[in-house]
Scaffold this motif. Structure first.
Motif, PDB file in Angstrom:
ATOM      1  N   SER A 328      -4.681  11.136   0.805  1.00  0.00           N
ATOM      2  CA  SER A 328      -5.289  11.273  -0.530  1.00  0.00           C
ATOM      3  C   SER A 328      -4.271  11.784  -1.531  1.00  0.00           C
ATOM      4  O   SER A 328      -3.108  12.008  -1.204  1.00  0.00           O
ATOM      5  CB  SER A 328      -6.450  12.258  -0.441  1.00  0.00           C
ATOM      6  OG  SER A 328      -5.923  13.534  -0.051  1.00  0.00           O
ATOM      7  N   GLU A 329      -4.720  12.011  -2.777  1.00  0.00           N
ATOM      8  CA  GLU A 329      -3.831  12.528  -3.826  1.00  0.00           C
ATOM      9  C   GLU A 329      -3.305  13.917  -3.470  1.00  0.00           C
ATOM     10  O   GLU A 329      -2.160  14.241  -3.742  1.00  0.00           O
ATOM     11  CB  GLU A 329      -4.573  12.573  -5.177  1.00  0.00           C
ATOM     12  CG  GLU A 329      -4.813  11.221  -5.798  1.00  0.00           C
ATOM     13  CD  GLU A 329      -3.537  10.449  -6.120  1.00  0.00           C
ATOM     14  OE1 GLU A 329      -2.566  11.054  -6.589  1.00  0.00           O
ATOM     15  OE2 GLU A 329      -3.504   9.230  -5.885  1.00  0.00           O
ATOM     16  N   THR A 450      -2.013   5.895  -0.143  1.00  0.00           N
ATOM     17  CA  THR A 450      -3.314   6.477   0.205  1.00  0.00           C
ATOM     18  C   THR A 450      -4.278   5.350   0.595  1.00  0.00           C
ATOM     19  O   THR A 450      -3.907   4.174   0.537  1.00  0.00           O
ATOM     20  CB  THR A 450      -3.899   7.241  -1.001  1.00  0.00           C
ATOM     21  OG1 THR A 450      -4.159   6.278  -2.041  1.00  0.00           O
ATOM     22  CG2 THR A 450      -2.948   8.305  -1.522  1.00  0.00           C
ATOM     23  N   GLU A 451      -5.509   5.710   0.896  1.00  0.00           N
ATOM     24  CA  GLU A 451      -6.543   4.703   1.229  1.00  0.00           C
ATOM     25  C   GLU A 451      -6.740   3.734   0.054  1.00  0.00           C
ATOM     26  O   GLU A 451      -6.943   2.549   0.246  1.00  0.00           O
ATOM     27  CB  GLU A 451      -7.876   5.408   1.531  1.00  0.00           C
ATOM     28  CG  GLU A 451      -7.902   6.139   2.863  1.00  0.00           C
ATOM     29  CD  GLU A 451      -7.991   5.200   4.077  1.00  0.00           C
ATOM     30  OE1 GLU A 451      -8.370   4.027   3.902  1.00  0.00           O
ATOM     31  OE2 GLU A 451      -7.662   5.653   5.190  1.00  0.00           O
ATOM     32  N   ASP A 452      -6.655   4.267  -1.171  1.00  0.00           N
ATOM     33  CA  ASP A 452      -6.879   3.436  -2.372  1.00  0.00           C
ATOM     34  C   ASP A 452      -5.798   2.377  -2.583  1.00  0.00           C
ATOM     35  O   ASP A 452      -6.009   1.390  -3.277  1.00  0.00           O
ATOM     36  CB  ASP A 452      -6.940   4.326  -3.624  1.00  0.00           C
ATOM     37  CG  ASP A 452      -8.105   5.302  -3.577  1.00  0.00           C
ATOM     38  OD1 ASP A 452      -9.092   4.997  -2.887  1.00  0.00           O
ATOM     39  OD2 ASP A 452      -8.016   6.360  -4.233  1.00  0.00           O
ATOM     40  N   ARG A 496      -6.398   7.356 -10.793  1.00  0.00           N
ATOM     41  CA  ARG A 496      -6.132   8.350  -9.744  1.00  0.00           C
ATOM     42  C   ARG A 496      -6.613   9.730 -10.176  1.00  0.00           C
ATOM     43  O   ARG A 496      -6.728  10.012 -11.370  1.00  0.00           O
ATOM     44  CB  ARG A 496      -4.634   8.397  -9.434  1.00  0.00           C
ATOM     45  CG  ARG A 496      -4.068   7.062  -8.964  1.00  0.00           C
ATOM     46  CD  ARG A 496      -2.588   7.162  -8.656  1.00  0.00           C
ATOM     47  NE  ARG A 496      -1.999   5.854  -8.358  1.00  0.00           N
ATOM     48  CZ  ARG A 496      -2.000   5.286  -7.157  1.00  0.00           C
ATOM     49  NH1 ARG A 496      -2.563   5.900  -6.140  1.00  0.00           N
ATOM     50  NH2 ARG A 496      -1.443   4.103  -6.980  1.00  0.00           N
ATOM     51  N   GLU A 497      -6.858  10.585  -9.172  1.00  0.00           N
ATOM     52  CA  GLU A 497      -7.245  11.975  -9.463  1.00  0.00           C
ATOM     53  C   GLU A 497      -6.069  12.691 -10.121  1.00  0.00           C
ATOM     54  O   GLU A 497      -4.922  12.308  -9.936  1.00  0.00           O
ATOM     55  CB  GLU A 497      -7.572  12.706  -8.147  1.00  0.00           C
ATOM     56  CG  GLU A 497      -8.826  12.235  -7.467  1.00  0.00           C
ATOM     57  CD  GLU A 497      -8.973  12.879  -6.094  1.00  0.00           C
ATOM     58  OE1 GLU A 497      -8.491  14.019  -5.912  1.00  0.00           O
ATOM     59  OE2 GLU A 497      -9.554  12.234  -5.208  1.00  0.00           O
TER      60      GLU A 497
END
Length: 542
Positions: A328-329, A450-452, A496-497
């Motif tokens: 993740s981020e 990441t997953e994204d 994105r975060e």
């Protein structure tokens, strides 16, 4: 006819075996040419022919000579991974000395090439220089750091011959100020002692006075970005005259041909229309071969030659590439901190997808005890120049930047590139990692995902695999994106975060506290100002 000749040869062979042996040895001696000779030129073939006459040997036919010459050239191109498309292709060069012999390059330019430490031409220089010296239009693609600037600078200066007071006769367009500055510096070094006036547009308003219709026209070559040039062309009357431009070079052509916010297609069209000389020649250079640029060149350029080095759209083999799954981020920031903890060899370039994210990451890393800075379009030109200078001087260890800076800037000796945010395309990835492993040096490229980022993984993984670097097996089986999906990701990157480690509650609390302090300060200033006014009004009465 060929059958009759064959029978005749057979009868001659039967009557004299000695002659046959002699002939065989002659063919071997002609075809087995030493490797270090580079290319076998016609002059050396003629010398061999003369020797053959003197010794009484049977001379090879003109067709045979041409065949041998072509074989030698093809072998040379294959050896250096040079791919060429077009008609009447000029022969490549094997050494810089050949330029002086074959093309009568200015002795001072040859001296400057030697002084700069260039000993042997790079593959792109071997083919692109002769193409441009023959006055042919060109689309050239080669890995980053392979000497493309020199490949177009030598032919331009040779073509112009000497300084003239006719205004600009050569124009070089770059997508960024930093790349334009780098090209300008290299051209100035190369032309030292020749008298050529190489200019760059720093401030458009100043340039309008300097290069306008009333100027002395004492300039030869212009290096600029499209926006500054368009500003000058739109003045009434135009503040710059491009009607005498004989060579127009577009550097990083794929970026300039992009549509949308970061592309310069419309400006480029206006510049092309302003260059009205009937003898103008155009050349496009880039690290990647964009399909739309190729199609445009084939339609609009006169008898164009396409030159590429290595596999199309491939990364430099001098870069060790690695993909790292961070989940993740938050995982990215942890991986970054882990890297700092383990230790690294500066200088390092870190790429993020937006200016906001560059600022956020800067605020996170500034407390890690490393010399870190950030460069982006929101900074003034002076700030950007100072940062680039400090990074080159080794004062900055880690430089955070956005993708546009990936275009062509030659940061000497970058040891590592980190793709903090996954690139939106394979082309962008190639340009980013091309900041390391330049001019034969080795480098490392680390890409977080990441997953994204899964939809974009396959195209970048293919580039890594082609360069001979390992790719996890499961990624190879991911579905390929369709061209529509690819364009969508380029125009609208993933949301994105925010990059932050402090919880949102404390951030909001900090913001509200800051607002209260600002409000109180404002009220105090207001009260102080009204008190002073009251005192001024009562002063005359007393």
């Amino acid at each position: 006819m060929f059958l009759g000749l064959e029978r005749k040869r057979t009868r001659q062979g039967e009557s004299s075996r000695g002659k046959k042996k002699k002939k065989t040895s002659e063919i071997i001696s002609t075809s087995e040419l030493p490797e270090n000779d580079g290319i076998l030129w016609m002059s050396s073939l003629e010398a061999k022919l003369k020797n053959a006459r003197e010794t009484g040997e049977k001379k090879p036919t003109a067709e045979k000579l041409e065949q041998l010459r072509q074989e030698k050239i093809n072998h040379f191109r294959n050896k250096h991974k040079i791919n060429v498309q077009g008609t009447d292709l000029p022969e490549p060069i094997a050494t810089f000395e050949q330029l002086q012999k074959e093309y009568k390059i200015h002795p001072k330019i040859m001296q400057n090439i030697e002084s700069a430490g260039f000993q042997v031409p790079t593959p792109i220089q071997m083919q692109a220089i002769p193409v441009m010296l023959h006055g042919r239009e060109l689309l050239a693609s080669a890995p980053t750091g392979s000497g493309k600037t020199l490949a177009f600078s030598i032919p331009i200066l040779t073509h112009l011959k000497q300084p003239m007071n006719k205004g600009f006769r050569a124009l070089i367009i770059s997508p960024t100020r930093e790349l334009a500055g780098q090209t300008h510096r290299e051209l100035v070094k190369l032309s030292e002692g020749t008298g050529f006036r190489i200019h760059m547009i720093h401030k458009a308003a100043e340039a309008a006075k300097k290069f306008g219709p009333k100027s002395s026209q004492k300039f030869d070559v212009l290096v600029t970005t499209p926006n500054r040039l368009i500003y000058l062309l739109k003045q009434d009357p135009p503040a710059i005259d491009l009607t005498r431009v004989e060579w127009l070079v577009v550097d990083e052509s794929d970026k300039l041909f992009e549509d949308g916010k970061s592309g310069f297609r419309d400006q480029l069209a206006s510049i092309f229309l302003a260059c009205t000389s009937h003898i103008i020649k155009r050349a496009m250079f880039s690290a990647t071969f964009a399909h739309d640029v190729e199609q445009w060149c084939k339609l609009n350029l006169d008898n164009v030659i396409l030159v590429s080095v290595g596999a199309r759209n491939s990364a430099a083999e001098t870069v060790e590439q690695e993909l790292l799954f961070v989940g993740s981020e938050t995982g990215k920031l942890l991986a970054m901190r882990e890297l700092v903890k383990k230790g690294f060899t500066p200088p390092v370039l870190v790429f993020v997808q937006s200016i906001e994210r560059a600022k956020e990451l800067f605020h996170e890393l500034i407390y890690e005890g490393i010399n870190v800075d950030v460069i982006h379009a929101d900074k003034t030109q002076q700030q950007r120049d100072n940062i680039v200078h400090s990074f080159r001087a080794g004062k900055i260890w880690v430089l955070l930047c956005t993708a546009l800076l990936a275009r062509g800037i030659d940061f000497k000796g970058v040891n590592m590139v980190i793709n903090y945010d996954f690139p939106t395309s394979a082309v962008e990835y190639i340009h980013r990692i091309g900041r390391t492993g330049r001019a034969g040096h080795t480098g490392k490229a680390l890409t977080f995902f990441t997953e994204d980022d899964k939809p974009l993984l396959r195209s970048v993984a293919s580039v890594i695999q082609r360069a001979g670097c390992p790719v996890p097996e499961y990624i190879k089986h991911f579905r390929k994106l369709q061209s529509k999906q690819k364009k969508k990701f380029i125009k609208k990157p993933l949301e994105r975060e925010h990059i932050r480690t402090m919880p949102q509650y404390f951030l909001e609390k900090g913001k509200s506290k800051k607002k209260i302090i600002q409000k109180n300060t404002k009220e105090k200033k207001k009260a102080k100002a009204s008190k002073e006014n009251a005192q001024l009004q009562t002063a005359p009465e007393s």
